[in-house]
Design an enzyme around this catalytic site. Structure first.
Site, PDB file in Angstrom:
ATOM      1  N   ASP A 736       4.253  -9.638   3.364  1.00  0.00           N
ATOM      2  CA  ASP A 736       3.628  -8.676   4.259  1.00  0.00           C
ATOM      3  C   ASP A 736       4.630  -7.535   4.449  1.00  0.00           C
ATOM      4  O   ASP A 736       5.813  -7.670   4.133  1.00  0.00           O
ATOM      5  CB  ASP A 736       3.238  -9.312   5.596  1.00  0.00           C
TER       6      ASP A 736
HETATM    7  C1  BGC Z   1      -0.273  -6.074   8.138  1.00  0.00           C
HETATM    8  C2  BGC Z   1      -1.035  -6.265   6.858  1.00  0.00           C
HETATM    9  C3  BGC Z   1      -1.261  -4.926   6.218  1.00  0.00           C
HETATM   10  C4  BGC Z   1       0.075  -4.266   5.966  1.00  0.00           C
HETATM   11  C5  BGC Z   1      -0.041  -2.904   5.318  1.00  0.00           C
HETATM   12  C6  BGC Z   1       0.967  -5.252   7.946  1.00  0.00           C
HETATM   13  O1  BGC Z   1       1.497  -4.871   9.163  1.00  0.00           O
HETATM   14  O2  BGC Z   1       0.052  -7.324   8.696  1.00  0.00           O
HETATM   15  O3  BGC Z   1      -2.252  -6.898   7.124  1.00  0.00           O
HETATM   16  O4  BGC Z   1      -1.992  -5.077   5.042  1.00  0.00           O
HETATM   17  O5  BGC Z   1       0.728  -4.095   7.208  1.00  0.00           O
HETATM   18  O6  BGC Z   1      -0.501  -1.970   6.223  1.00  0.00           O
END
Ligand code: BGC
Length: 792
Positions: A736
């Site tokens: 993530d």
């Molecule tokens: C989130 C993800 C997201 C990623 C990109 C993260 O903070 O948990 O779900 O896809 O950011 O924006």
């Protein structure tokens, strides 16, 4: 570089819609969003056929949510869309069609109030957003912090007596709209104004129910809220849960209110009498560093159906939802053919208007030694639109082995899925609480039958006890060390279609393995991390190597639509949130949403859509529940599979997230989800397992949280063991965004991609000091290259 990759290099893009028209936010997509929003709305209450509204019915609209529509949640799950249809907008369209008459002065009052309040609050909100954007990566990507959105949400205005009296003089019917917003990084609170009604809302309801004989409530919310007041207040005749329905949400609500669409949504969560009734509530936010999943597999209806005394606490059960027509189920049979069981049911529309019904099949395994939930969903199907008097026979088939339980402690056989001796019973119905037991039962004669022997992975070391099916607690062994072994990397099990790559400079045709072999160490280390944005992207890119002509494949959020920054000026379709989509119980429709959403992604030259999200609704407070599907892993897995298949049919990649046990937002990067292997296998991983095996997503995103003592992106058990070796996943594992975990360890456990940026120096240093080998880098790089070859 294959020619088809050229589109990733250039902006602007070509319209991909029919007849050269743009696909992004086209009418066809908006119509589909409206259809989906209506299909997933759940009619909770409808005394004396309060709904649908009669032709030309006079109606007075109350509540700021009448005009201030919440299309979805905040954070990465937000979407920048061109317009929004509020409940008022939707009903106004119906008014133009002669279907209702709206009491205008009140509607205007709310509209003016909203406008004034927005004029006051928006500059303050934007000032905070801009401040936030100055912060280092993590926030600086055109997305709003949930706290800010919540802080500047317009409150409920106080009405004068004469406003209510005049409204009641005009209209016999009142509709009260209520809304909630939540989002990433921020959990909800079990207090008035969020989980419970605020004082202002209570007052509004009291005053409106006192003045009107017919009152309808519309809930524009992203997750479970208190509904006891709704069920108990006899002055409220009808309640429609419209969730957060995206761009066309208010129009979809109006479709149902006016009877143009007959509601057919069913809950994918249990609505309990109070917040404290959920077994995970007490410990949800008790500690910063960890959460003990003591309720074990007894999550959602598994708890309420099984644990003595819990059933009485349910207000609206899992699977529940009313219709404007009535249905009768007959011909309920089951038979076993080889390894599979088929359940049949005939649904007849016995009412006066066309409608759809969702038939749900639950099984009950014998309690045996392990203890089992009293009911678990094993199949479901939605009928087509049935005309009055029309019938449809449904046949739902599932493997016998899907009823197995996981023996994590070795009470019968350690780390095995097994079917215990006894009768497996089946229940068919239209909610978990409204079922008929079938005459047929599946018998297991031997003491137990092992259906799959696995090995212990992601085991807890600090979870002290867990709930059993009689509600008592079982002590668990604690201590021991977390598995940090690094594996021999899993060889690729299923190869994608082979395609010769060629180096532009020399024009030699080569295989992906040869392509990777000729990369320098530096290039390999670079490839394993994200690169900067291109075109309209704001979540960075995969790939990127000028010498080898690997384009930057841009990523974009998900899940409720293609999330582009507002600064790009490209509005996209805001689809209904995940929970609403799940409540459609219609996998074909979800496939279509995936397919349409992917067209918008592709048209904007993006390659990977960071969706679907399928963490379990363990507790109503998780700020991101709106993005997720359900408290039940089976329905979650089926929805995610449909979504992935729809998206990838357009040769756009998905990123199934957040793997795994990311069930709260506050302290999410440090919080350890301490959970038994059984609950992991049967609840928290199950949906991912279904999706990975059925739909073969191109990427999987690990989560921010710690799982049983180890960060998920550093967990060899999770990425190599479960995902690749057990489930046969052959795509990319990505972190993530912005996780602070060890990049070297991540590579060693087969986490291929570090987003939004990599740490090539650290990888090269590890190569020098022998912590990493070139083969470690190559295996990740090969998975990346193989997946890139799927993009078109
Ligand atoms: C989130 C993800 C997201 C990623 C990109 C993260 O903070 O948990 O779900 O896809 O950011 O924006």
């Amino acid at each position: 570089m294959p020619e088809r990759f050229h589109r990733y290099l250039f902006q602007p893009c070509l319209p991909l819609g029919k007849d050269g028209k743009k696909a992004t936010m086209c009418q066809e997509h908006l119509d589909l969003a409206r259809q989906a929003a209506a299909e997933g709305a759940v009619l909770l209450k409808n005394d004396k056929n309060t709904l649908p509204l009669a032709q030309g019915e006079k109606i007075a609209l109350f509540g700021i949510a009448t005009v201030d529509y919440i299309k979805g949640g905040t954070g990465s799950g937000d979407v920048y869309t061109a317009y929004l249809r509020s409940n008022l907008d939707g009903l106004k369209i119906k008014e133009q069609e002669g279907k209702v008459q709206i009491y205008q002065p009140l509607a205007e009052f709310y509209r003016d109030f909203l406008e004034k309040e927005r004029a006051r609050l928006e500059p303050l909100r934007w000032a905070e957003v801009r401040e936030m954007e100055k912060m280092p990566y993590g926030f600086a990507r055109s997305r709003e912090d949930s706290r800010i959105r919540l802080k500047y949400k317009v409150g409920e205005p106080e009405l004068t007596d004469s406003q209510i009296v005049s409204a009641a003089a005009f209209a016999g019917t009142a509709m009260i709209s209520l809304s909630r917003i939540s989002g990433e990084d921020w959990d909800r609170i079990p207090r008035p104004g969020d989980y419970y009604l605020s004082e202002a809302e209570k007052t509004l309801i009291d005053r409106v129910t006192a003045a009107f004989s017919k009152v309808i409530v519309v809930l524009n919310v992203g997750g479970v809220i208190d509904t006891k007041w709704l069920a108990e207040n006899r002055k409220i005749g009808a309640a429609l849960l419209t969730w957060q329905g995206g761009t066309e949400g208010g129009l979809a609500a109006a479709d149902i209110l006016c009877g143009d669409v007959n509601p057919s949504g069913k809950l994918t969560d249990t609505f309990a009498s109070s917040f404290d009734d959920y077994p995970s509530s007490a410990g949800f936010d008790a500690h910063v560093e960890y959460v003990d999943y003591n309720e074990d597999i007894y999550v959602g209806y598994r708890y309420f159906e099984t644990i003595p005394g819990a059933k009485e606490k349910v207000i609206y059960p899992f699977g529940f939802g009313l219709s404007y027509t009535s249905f009768a189920l007959s011909g309920l049979h089951a038979f076993c053919d080889g390894d599979a069981i088929t359940v049949t049911a005939t649904v007849e529309n016995t009412g006066r208007v066309p409608g759809k019904e969702v038939v749900q099949v639950y099984y009950a395994a014998p309690q045996g030694v392990l203890g089992k939930p009293a009911k678990a969903l094993i199949a479901f199907q939605k009928t087509k639109l049935l005309a009055p008097g029309e019938r449809q026979t449904l046949a739902m088939t599932f493997p016998v082995n899907d009823m197995a339980s996981y023996d994590d402690l070795g009470k019968l056989q350690k780390s095995a899925y097994l079917l215990e001796q006894g009768a497996y019973r089946f229940y068919v119905g239209t909610s978990v609480a409204d079922v008929t037991e079938l005459a047929y039962a599946y018998e297991v004669n031997e003491a137990y039958r092992v259906t799959q022997q696995l090995v212990s992975r992601c085991y807890p070391v600090a979870l002290e006890e867990r709930m059993l099916s009689d509600g008592s607690m079982e002590k668990l062994p604690v201590g021991g060390t977390v598995n940090r072994e690094c594996p021999v990397h899993t060889p690729l099990t299923a190869q994608p279609p082979r395609e010769a790559l060629h180096l532009n400079q020399v024009g030699i045709q080569i295989t992906p393995e040869e392509f990777v072999a000729q990369m320098t160490d530096g290039e390999l280390a670079e490839l394993l991390g994200g690169k900067g944005n291109v075109g309209v992207s704001n979540t960075c890119t995969f790939g990127g190597n000028d010498r080898l002509k690997i384009p930057r494949f841009a990523t974009a959020d998900g899940p409720a639509g293609l999330r582009l920054g507002w600064e790009c000026g490209i509005p996209t379709t805001a689809w209904p949130v995940g929970t609403l989509l799940a409540c459609t119980w219609d996998t074909e429709l979800v496939y279509k949403v995936g397919e349409a959403g992917a067209k918008e992604v592709k048209e904007n030259n993006l390659a990977i859509w960071l969706t679907p999200a399928l963490n379990i609704h363990r507790n109503p407070l998780c700020g991101r529940n709106f993005e997720y599907y359900s408290e039940d892993p089976y329905v979650s897995g089926k929805m995610a599979s449909a979504m992935v298949k729809g998206i990838q049919s357009q040769k756009v990649g998905t990123s199934v997230k957040h793997f795994a046990a990311n069930n709260k937002e506050l302290n999410r990067t440090v919080s350890d989800s301490r959970v038994s292997e059984r609950a992991l296998r049967e609840i928290y991983l199950k949906g991912f397992e279904i999706c990975v095996k059925e739909a073969r997503p191109w990427t999987v995103m690990t989560s921010y949280n710690v799982l049983n003592g180890i960060h998920t992106s550093e967990s060899v058990d999770l990425t190599e063991g479960i995902l690749r070796q057990e489930w046969g996943f052959d795509g990319i594992v990505t972190t993530d965004w912005g996780v602070k975990n060890d990049p070297v360890l991540e590579v060693r456990v087969g986490s291929d991609m570090k987003m939004p940026n990599g740490y090539p120096e650290e990888l090269l240093e590890a190569l020098q000091n022998g912590t990493l080998t070139r083969a470690d880098l190559e295996v990740c790089a090969l998975r990346l290259v193989n997946t890139f070859l799927k993009f078109e």
